[in-house]
Design a protein around this motif. Structure first.
Motif, PDB file in Angstrom:
ATOM      1  N   GLN A  69       0.821  -1.214   0.000  1.00 10.51           N
ATOM      2  CA  GLN A  69       0.000   0.000   0.000  1.00 10.51           C
ATOM      3  C   GLN A  69       0.854   1.262   0.000  1.00 10.51           C
ATOM      4  N   ARG A  70       1.960   1.246   0.750  1.00 15.02           N
ATOM      5  CA  ARG A  70       2.860   2.418   0.743  1.00 15.02           C
ATOM      6  C   ARG A  70       3.454   2.622  -0.653  1.00 15.02           C
ATOM      7  N   TYR A  71       3.816   1.534  -1.314  1.00 18.59           N
ATOM      8  CA  TYR A  71       4.318   1.622  -2.685  1.00 18.59           C
ATOM      9  C   TYR A  71       3.255   2.218  -3.604  1.00 18.59           C
ATOM     10  N   LEU A  72       2.035   1.693  -3.518  1.00 20.61           N
ATOM     11  CA  LEU A  72       0.958   2.169  -4.385  1.00 20.61           C
ATOM     12  C   LEU A  72       0.647   3.640  -4.149  1.00 20.61           C
ATOM     13  N   ASP A  73       0.750   4.090  -2.907  1.00 24.46           N
ATOM     14  CA  ASP A  73       0.450   5.473  -2.557  1.00 24.46           C
ATOM     15  C   ASP A  73       1.620   6.428  -2.756  1.00 24.46           C
ATOM     16  N   HIS A  74       2.811   5.909  -2.956  1.00 18.14           N
ATOM     17  CA  HIS A  74       4.014   6.738  -3.063  1.00 18.14           C
ATOM     18  C   HIS A  74       3.857   7.745  -4.213  1.00 18.14           C
ATOM     19  N   PRO A  75       4.228   9.000  -3.980  1.00 22.01           N
ATOM     20  CA  PRO A  75       4.081  10.027  -5.017  1.00 22.01           C
ATOM     21  C   PRO A  75       4.785   9.694  -6.337  1.00 22.01           C
ATOM     22  N   ALA A  76       5.939   9.045  -6.285  1.00 19.90           N
ATOM     23  CA  ALA A  76       6.646   8.700  -7.517  1.00 19.90           C
ATOM     24  C   ALA A  76       5.860   7.645  -8.302  1.00 19.90           C
ATOM     25  N   HIS A  77       5.285   6.670  -7.599  1.00 20.47           N
ATOM     26  CA  HIS A  77       4.450   5.670  -8.261  1.00 20.47           C
ATOM     27  C   HIS A  77       3.205   6.323  -8.847  1.00 20.47           C
ATOM     28  N   GLN A  78       2.549   7.150  -8.076  1.00 20.09           N
ATOM     29  CA  GLN A  78       1.343   7.827  -8.550  1.00 20.09           C
ATOM     30  C   GLN A  78       1.615   8.696  -9.777  1.00 20.09           C
ATOM     31  N   ALA A  79       2.767   9.350  -9.800  1.00 16.19           N
ATOM     32  CA  ALA A  79       3.125  10.183 -10.954  1.00 16.19           C
ATOM     33  C   ALA A  79       3.313   9.326 -12.201  1.00 16.19           C
ATOM     34  N   GLY A  80       3.964   8.175 -12.059  1.00 18.39           N
ATOM     35  CA  GLY A  80       4.150   7.280 -13.190  1.00 18.39           C
ATOM     36  C   GLY A  80       2.826   6.729 -13.695  1.00 18.39           C
ATOM     37  N   VAL A  81       1.966   6.314 -12.778  1.00 24.23           N
ATOM     38  CA  VAL A  81       0.652   5.780 -13.146  1.00 24.23           C
ATOM     39  C   VAL A  81      -0.154   6.845 -13.900  1.00 24.23           C
ATOM     40  N   ALA A  82      -0.106   8.074 -13.448  1.00 21.01           N
ATOM     41  CA  ALA A  82      -0.843   9.150 -14.119  1.00 21.01           C
ATOM     42  C   ALA A  82      -0.378   9.302 -15.566  1.00 21.01           C
ATOM     43  N   GLN A  83       0.914   9.153 -15.797  1.00 28.02           N
ATOM     44  CA  GLN A  83       1.420   9.240 -17.171  1.00 28.02           C
ATOM     45  C   GLN A  83       0.891   8.090 -18.009  1.00 28.02           C
ATOM     46  N   TRP A  84       0.969   6.855 -17.494  1.00 31.12           N
ATOM     47  CA  TRP A  84       0.560   5.681 -18.258  1.00 31.12           C
ATOM     48  C   TRP A  84      -0.938   5.665 -18.543  1.00 31.12           C
ATOM     49  N   ARG A  85      -1.741   6.284 -17.683  1.00 32.11           N
ATOM     50  CA  ARG A  85      -3.189   6.346 -17.914  1.00 32.11           C
ATOM     51  C   ARG A  85      -3.523   7.043 -19.229  1.00 32.11           C
ATOM     52  N   GLU A  86      -2.651   7.912 -19.683  1.00 31.33           N
ATOM     53  CA  GLU A  86      -2.896   8.678 -20.908  1.00 31.33           C
ATOM     54  C   GLU A  86      -2.796   7.827 -22.168  1.00 31.33           C
ATOM     55  N   PHE A  87      -2.113   6.680 -22.124  1.00 30.81           N
ATOM     56  CA  PHE A  87      -1.843   5.952 -23.363  1.00 30.81           C
ATOM     57  C   PHE A  87      -1.885   4.427 -23.242  1.00 30.81           C
ATOM     58  N   ALA A  88      -2.312   3.886 -22.098  1.00 33.86           N
ATOM     59  CA  ALA A  88      -2.291   2.434 -21.934  1.00 33.86           C
ATOM     60  C   ALA A  88      -3.354   1.971 -20.942  1.00 33.86           C
ATOM     61  N   THR A  89      -3.640   0.677 -21.018  1.00 36.55           N
ATOM     62  CA  THR A  89      -4.441   0.006 -20.000  1.00 36.55           C
ATOM     63  C   THR A  89      -3.571  -1.093 -19.410  1.00 36.55           C
ATOM     64  N   TRP A  90      -3.977  -1.638 -18.271  1.00 36.52           N
ATOM     65  CA  TRP A  90      -3.151  -2.671 -17.641  1.00 36.52           C
ATOM     66  C   TRP A  90      -3.969  -3.599 -16.775  1.00 36.52           C
ATOM     67  N   VAL A  91      -3.334  -4.737 -16.468  1.00 31.66           N
ATOM     68  CA  VAL A  91      -3.875  -5.718 -15.535  1.00 31.66           C
ATOM     69  C   VAL A  91      -2.807  -5.969 -14.479  1.00 31.66           C
ATOM     70  N   ILE A  92      -3.251  -6.348 -13.291  1.00 34.35           N
ATOM     71  CA  ILE A  92      -2.302  -6.599 -12.198  1.00 34.35           C
ATOM     72  C   ILE A  92      -2.587  -7.919 -11.517  1.00 34.35           C
ATOM     73  N   ALA A  93      -1.587  -8.413 -10.831  1.00 32.12           N
ATOM     74  CA  ALA A  93      -1.733  -9.548  -9.924  1.00 32.12           C
ATOM     75  C   ALA A  93      -0.791  -9.307  -8.753  1.00 32.12           C
ATOM     76  N   ASP A  94      -1.311  -9.458  -7.554  1.00 37.44           N
ATOM     77  CA  ASP A  94      -0.509  -9.361  -6.323  1.00 37.44           C
ATOM     78  C   ASP A  94      -0.664 -10.705  -5.598  1.00 37.44           C
ATOM     79  N   TYR A  95       0.458 -11.390  -5.373  1.00 40.21           N
ATOM     80  CA  TYR A  95       0.352 -12.689  -4.717  1.00 40.21           C
ATOM     81  C   TYR A  95       1.497 -12.887  -3.714  1.00 40.21           C
ATOM     82  N   VAL A  96       1.221 -13.722  -2.728  1.00 38.32           N
ATOM     83  CA  VAL A  96       2.201 -14.044  -1.689  1.00 38.32           C
ATOM     84  C   VAL A  96       3.098 -15.160  -2.224  1.00 38.32           C
ATOM     85  N   PHE A  97       4.395 -15.008  -1.978  1.00 37.80           N
ATOM     86  CA  PHE A  97       5.339 -16.073  -2.375  1.00 37.80           C
ATOM     87  C   PHE A  97       6.326 -16.331  -1.272  1.00 37.80           C
TER      88      PHE A  97
END
Length: 97
Positions: A69-97
């Protein structure tokens, strides 16, 4: 540990050399050093040309759900996501290993 995988598909008509894409890649490439909670960080272009393939991927790991959650909320991550929203879609998976 939690693995966070993200697969990006460029929007129709958007190419890898589009300036927005180049800036978005640059933003993601720097996250490994910018976000303390990341235990591992990889990102890069897909080399497969199969029709079902996505274009770009992120593969990282964090200690636990709080760190994720800290990673997802981090300003640098949020800034990158905002850029990618302009030109791409994505899928995610988060799993325990």
């Amino acid at each position: 540990m939690i693995r966070h995988l993200v697969l990006f598909k460029l929007d129709e008509g958007v190419e890898r050399d589009d300036p927005r894409v180049v800036a978005g890649v640059r933003a993601f490439e720097g996250l490994g050093e910018a976000i303390e909670d990341l235990r591992s960080w990889e990102c890069g272009w897909n080399v497969s040309d199969r029709p079902i393939a996505y274009d770009y991927a992120i593969n990282c790991s964090v200690e636990d759900t709080d760190a994720l959650q800290r990673y997802l909320d981090h300003p640098a991550h949020q800034a990158g996501v905002a850029q990618w929203r302009e030109f791409a879609t994505w899928v995610i998976a988060d799993y325990v290993f």
